[in-house]
Motif scaffolding. Structure first.
Motif, PDB file in Angstrom:
ATOM      1  N   MET A   1     -10.226 -23.558  -2.851  1.00 52.30           N
ATOM      2  CA  MET A   1     -10.254 -22.300  -3.575  1.00 52.30           C
ATOM      3  C   MET A   1      -9.304 -22.381  -4.759  1.00 52.30           C
ATOM      4  SD  MET A   1     -10.502 -19.053  -1.050  1.00 52.30           S
ATOM      5  CE  MET A   1      -9.796 -19.568   0.484  1.00 52.30           C
ATOM      6  N   ALA A   2      -9.583 -21.589  -5.737  1.00 53.43           N
ATOM      7  CA  ALA A   2      -8.741 -21.544  -6.924  1.00 53.43           C
ATOM      8  C   ALA A   2      -7.461 -20.760  -6.637  1.00 53.43           C
ATOM      9  CB  ALA A   2      -9.517 -20.901  -8.062  1.00 53.43           C
ATOM     10  N   LEU A   3      -6.523 -20.905  -7.515  1.00 52.44           N
ATOM     11  CA  LEU A   3      -5.223 -20.273  -7.344  1.00 52.44           C
ATOM     12  C   LEU A   3      -5.334 -18.757  -7.230  1.00 52.44           C
ATOM     13  CD1 LEU A   3      -2.099 -20.488  -7.371  1.00 52.44           C
ATOM     14  CD2 LEU A   3      -2.249 -20.275  -9.847  1.00 52.44           C
ATOM     15  N   GLU A   4      -6.195 -18.156  -8.044  1.00 55.67           N
ATOM     16  CA  GLU A   4      -6.294 -16.700  -8.041  1.00 55.67           C
ATOM     17  C   GLU A   4      -6.825 -16.152  -6.721  1.00 55.67           C
ATOM     18  OE1 GLU A   4      -9.667 -18.428 -10.537  1.00 55.67           O
ATOM     19  OE2 GLU A   4      -7.500 -18.582 -10.543  1.00 55.67           O
ATOM     20  N   LYS A   5      -7.647 -16.919  -6.018  1.00 53.06           N
ATOM     21  CA  LYS A   5      -8.133 -16.470  -4.715  1.00 53.06           C
ATOM     22  C   LYS A   5      -7.005 -16.454  -3.703  1.00 53.06           C
ATOM     23  CE  LYS A   5     -12.863 -17.936  -5.388  1.00 53.06           C
ATOM     24  NZ  LYS A   5     -13.936 -18.839  -4.987  1.00 53.06           N
ATOM     25  N   TRP A   6      -6.165 -17.486  -3.718  1.00 53.76           N
ATOM     26  CA  TRP A   6      -5.036 -17.525  -2.786  1.00 53.76           C
ATOM     27  C   TRP A   6      -4.021 -16.430  -3.100  1.00 53.76           C
ATOM     28  CZ3 TRP A   6      -5.544 -19.714   1.623  1.00 53.76           C
ATOM     29  CH2 TRP A   6      -6.369 -20.833   1.764  1.00 53.76           C
ATOM     30  N   VAL A   7      -3.827 -16.143  -4.363  1.00 52.56           N
ATOM     31  CA  VAL A   7      -2.897 -15.077  -4.753  1.00 52.56           C
ATOM     32  C   VAL A   7      -3.437 -13.723  -4.291  1.00 52.56           C
ATOM     33  CG1 VAL A   7      -1.927 -13.891  -6.765  1.00 52.56           C
ATOM     34  CG2 VAL A   7      -1.915 -16.369  -6.673  1.00 52.56           C
ATOM     35  N   ALA A   8      -4.741 -13.507  -4.421  1.00 52.96           N
ATOM     36  CA  ALA A   8      -5.344 -12.249  -3.965  1.00 52.96           C
ATOM     37  C   ALA A   8      -5.254 -12.117  -2.450  1.00 52.96           C
ATOM     38  CB  ALA A   8      -6.791 -12.159  -4.430  1.00 52.96           C
ATOM     39  N   ILE A   9      -5.445 -13.223  -1.726  1.00 53.23           N
ATOM     40  CA  ILE A   9      -5.312 -13.193  -0.261  1.00 53.23           C
ATOM     41  C   ILE A   9      -3.880 -12.867   0.139  1.00 53.23           C
ATOM     42  CG2 ILE A   9      -5.385 -14.655   1.808  1.00 53.23           C
ATOM     43  CD1 ILE A   9      -7.814 -16.066   0.514  1.00 53.23           C
ATOM     44  N   ALA A  10      -2.906 -13.453  -0.565  1.00 50.14           N
ATOM     45  CA  ALA A  10      -1.502 -13.168  -0.272  1.00 50.14           C
ATOM     46  C   ALA A  10      -1.166 -11.705  -0.549  1.00 50.14           C
ATOM     47  CB  ALA A  10      -0.607 -14.084  -1.093  1.00 50.14           C
ATOM     48  N   SER A  11      -1.746 -11.139  -1.598  1.00 49.08           N
ATOM     49  CA  SER A  11      -1.474  -9.731  -1.892  1.00 49.08           C
ATOM     50  C   SER A  11      -2.036  -8.815  -0.808  1.00 49.08           C
ATOM     51  CB  SER A  11      -2.029  -9.344  -3.262  1.00 49.08           C
ATOM     52  OG  SER A  11      -3.431  -9.295  -3.249  1.00 49.08           O
ATOM     53  N   ILE A  12      -3.211  -9.145  -0.281  1.00 45.10           N
ATOM     54  CA  ILE A  12      -3.764  -8.352   0.826  1.00 45.10           C
ATOM     55  C   ILE A  12      -2.832  -8.415   2.032  1.00 45.10           C
ATOM     56  CG2 ILE A  12      -5.631  -8.199   2.530  1.00 45.10           C
ATOM     57  CD1 ILE A  12      -7.549  -9.065   0.377  1.00 45.10           C
ATOM     58  N   GLY A  13      -2.350  -9.614   2.340  1.00 43.10           N
ATOM     59  CA  GLY A  13      -1.426  -9.763   3.465  1.00 43.10           C
ATOM     60  C   GLY A  13      -0.158  -8.957   3.280  1.00 43.10           C
ATOM     61  N   LEU A  14       0.372  -8.921   2.072  1.00 40.19           N
ATOM     62  CA  LEU A  14       1.586  -8.152   1.824  1.00 40.19           C
ATOM     63  C   LEU A  14       1.327  -6.648   1.886  1.00 40.19           C
ATOM     64  CD1 LEU A  14       3.249 -10.285  -0.972  1.00 40.19           C
ATOM     65  CD2 LEU A  14       4.089  -9.922   1.342  1.00 40.19           C
ATOM     66  N   TYR A  15       0.156  -6.202   1.427  1.00 38.78           N
ATOM     67  CA  TYR A  15      -0.190  -4.782   1.562  1.00 38.78           C
ATOM     68  C   TYR A  15      -0.278  -4.389   3.036  1.00 38.78           C
ATOM     69  CZ  TYR A  15      -1.336  -4.173  -3.400  1.00 38.78           C
ATOM     70  OH  TYR A  15      -1.285  -4.086  -4.760  1.00 38.78           O
ATOM     71  N   VAL A  16      -0.932  -5.213   3.827  1.00 40.88           N
ATOM     72  CA  VAL A  16      -1.060  -4.925   5.263  1.00 40.88           C
ATOM     73  C   VAL A  16       0.312  -4.925   5.930  1.00 40.88           C
ATOM     74  CG1 VAL A  16      -1.977  -5.830   7.444  1.00 40.88           C
ATOM     75  CG2 VAL A  16      -3.435  -5.754   5.423  1.00 40.88           C
ATOM     76  N   MET A  17       1.158  -5.887   5.559  1.00 37.78           N
ATOM     77  CA  MET A  17       2.498  -5.970   6.138  1.00 37.78           C
ATOM     78  C   MET A  17       3.312  -4.726   5.793  1.00 37.78           C
ATOM     79  SD  MET A  17       5.403  -8.876   5.540  1.00 37.78           S
ATOM     80  CE  MET A  17       5.926  -8.256   3.950  1.00 37.78           C
ATOM     81  N   PHE A  18       3.240  -4.266   4.549  1.00 35.82           N
ATOM     82  CA  PHE A  18       3.996  -3.084   4.142  1.00 35.82           C
ATOM     83  C   PHE A  18       3.531  -1.846   4.889  1.00 35.82           C
ATOM     84  CE2 PHE A  18       4.290   0.645   1.319  1.00 35.82           C
ATOM     85  CZ  PHE A  18       5.665   0.774   1.290  1.00 35.82           C
ATOM     86  N   VAL A  19       2.230  -1.664   4.981  1.00 35.79           N
ATOM     87  CA  VAL A  19       1.710  -0.489   5.688  1.00 35.79           C
ATOM     88  C   VAL A  19       2.135  -0.524   7.157  1.00 35.79           C
ATOM     89  CG1 VAL A  19      -0.420   0.598   6.507  1.00 35.79           C
ATOM     90  CG2 VAL A  19      -0.205  -0.063   4.119  1.00 35.79           C
ATOM     91  N   GLY A  20       2.057  -1.697   7.774  1.00 37.71           N
ATOM     92  CA  GLY A  20       2.490  -1.825   9.164  1.00 37.71           C
ATOM     93  C   GLY A  20       3.969  -1.545   9.345  1.00 37.71           C
ATOM     94  N   GLU A  21       4.782  -1.982   8.404  1.00 39.52           N
ATOM     95  CA  GLU A  21       6.228  -1.742   8.505  1.00 39.52           C
ATOM     96  C   GLU A  21       6.558  -0.262   8.378  1.00 39.52           C
ATOM     97  OE1 GLU A  21       7.812  -5.960   6.592  1.00 39.52           O
ATOM     98  OE2 GLU A  21       7.482  -4.218   5.296  1.00 39.52           O
ATOM     99  N   ILE A  22       5.943   0.404   7.426  1.00 41.63           N
ATOM    100  CA  ILE A  22       6.232   1.825   7.239  1.00 41.63           C
ATOM    101  C   ILE A  22       5.724   2.645   8.419  1.00 41.63           C
ATOM    102  CG2 ILE A  22       5.818   3.829   5.752  1.00 41.63           C
ATOM    103  CD1 ILE A  22       7.778   1.822   4.588  1.00 41.63           C
ATOM    104  N   ILE A  23       4.564   2.309   8.937  1.00 45.05           N
ATOM    105  CA  ILE A  23       4.056   3.019  10.118  1.00 45.05           C
ATOM    106  C   ILE A  23       4.991   2.794  11.306  1.00 45.05           C
ATOM    107  CG2 ILE A  23       2.187   3.054  11.831  1.00 45.05           C
ATOM    108  CD1 ILE A  23       0.233   2.610   9.512  1.00 45.05           C
ATOM    109  N   SER A  24       5.486   1.575  11.463  1.00 44.45           N
ATOM    110  CA  SER A  24       6.384   1.312  12.597  1.00 44.45           C
ATOM    111  C   SER A  24       7.713   2.044  12.438  1.00 44.45           C
ATOM    112  CB  SER A  24       6.602  -0.188  12.764  1.00 44.45           C
ATOM    113  OG  SER A  24       7.309  -0.711  11.667  1.00 44.45           O
ATOM    114  N   VAL A  25       8.234   2.149  11.227  1.00 44.34           N
ATOM    115  CA  VAL A  25       9.478   2.909  11.020  1.00 44.34           C
ATOM    116  C   VAL A  25       9.251   4.384  11.318  1.00 44.34           C
ATOM    117  CG1 VAL A  25      11.088   3.721   9.256  1.00 44.34           C
ATOM    118  CG2 VAL A  25      10.553   1.320   9.407  1.00 44.34           C
ATOM    119  N   PHE A  26       8.149   4.929  10.830  1.00 47.00           N
ATOM    120  CA  PHE A  26       7.863   6.342  11.087  1.00 47.00           C
ATOM    121  C   PHE A  26       7.654   6.594  12.578  1.00 47.00           C
ATOM    122  CE2 PHE A  26       6.269   7.984   6.713  1.00 47.00           C
ATOM    123  CZ  PHE A  26       7.464   7.586   6.149  1.00 47.00           C
TER     124      PHE A  26
END
Length: 146
Positions: free
Chosen positions: A1-26
């Motif tokens: 895969m090209a670089l931009e696909k891996w960067v987009a996959i990493a951004s999805i992972g970070l969005y999911v991680m952030f949402v999970g962290e905030i939900i767990s804190v709340f």
């Protein structure tokens, strides 16, 4: 895969991680253990700011990078990944916003109150960028007749 696909996959992972962290804190604030308050105190603001700096801020930067890398030729796949990251952030922050009523008043600090609406607003440009990338068609090379 090209670089931009891996960067987009990493951004999805970070969005999911952030949402999970905030939900767990709340959820932790809502379901605080009874014996937790006697020995130590819990400050939600530093944790939320930490999660912002390691979660959603790099995710937005990576989404922008994926967009910049693929905006010339357009990509439905990368655009849909950026779009899904924005939708994940929007739905997760909407759920966190619904949890604000259950949080005790002693933990209603600025970071707790501002975070869900702020990042619901941030998710809108991310969704728009994903839609723009999906709608962009590949530029065809010009034919040289002479």
């Amino acid at each position: 895969m090209a670089l931009e696909k891996w960067v987009a996959i990493a951004s999805i992972g970070l969005y999911v991680m952030f949402v999970g962290e905030i939900i767990s804190v709340f959820n932790f604030i809502i379901n605080m253990p009874a014996n937790f308050e006697f020995g130590t105190s819990f400050e939600p603001s530093p944790k939320i700011l930490q999660f912002i700096s390691i979660g959603v801020a790099p995710a937005c930067v990576l989404s922008g990078l994926a967009f910049l890398l693929s905006k010339r030729y357009g990509s439905k796949q990368i655009g849909s990944m950026i779009l899904s990251g924005g939708i994940i952030l929007l739905i997760g922050m909407a759920y966190c916003y619904s949890l604000l009523d259950k949080i005790p008043d002693s933990y209603m600090v600025d970071a707790v109150v501002i975070t869900p609406p702020l990042f619901m607003g941030v998710s809108i440009p991310v969704i728009i960028v994903g839609l723009i990338l999906i709608k962009t068609n590949k530029k065809r090379p010009k034919k040289e007749y002479f």
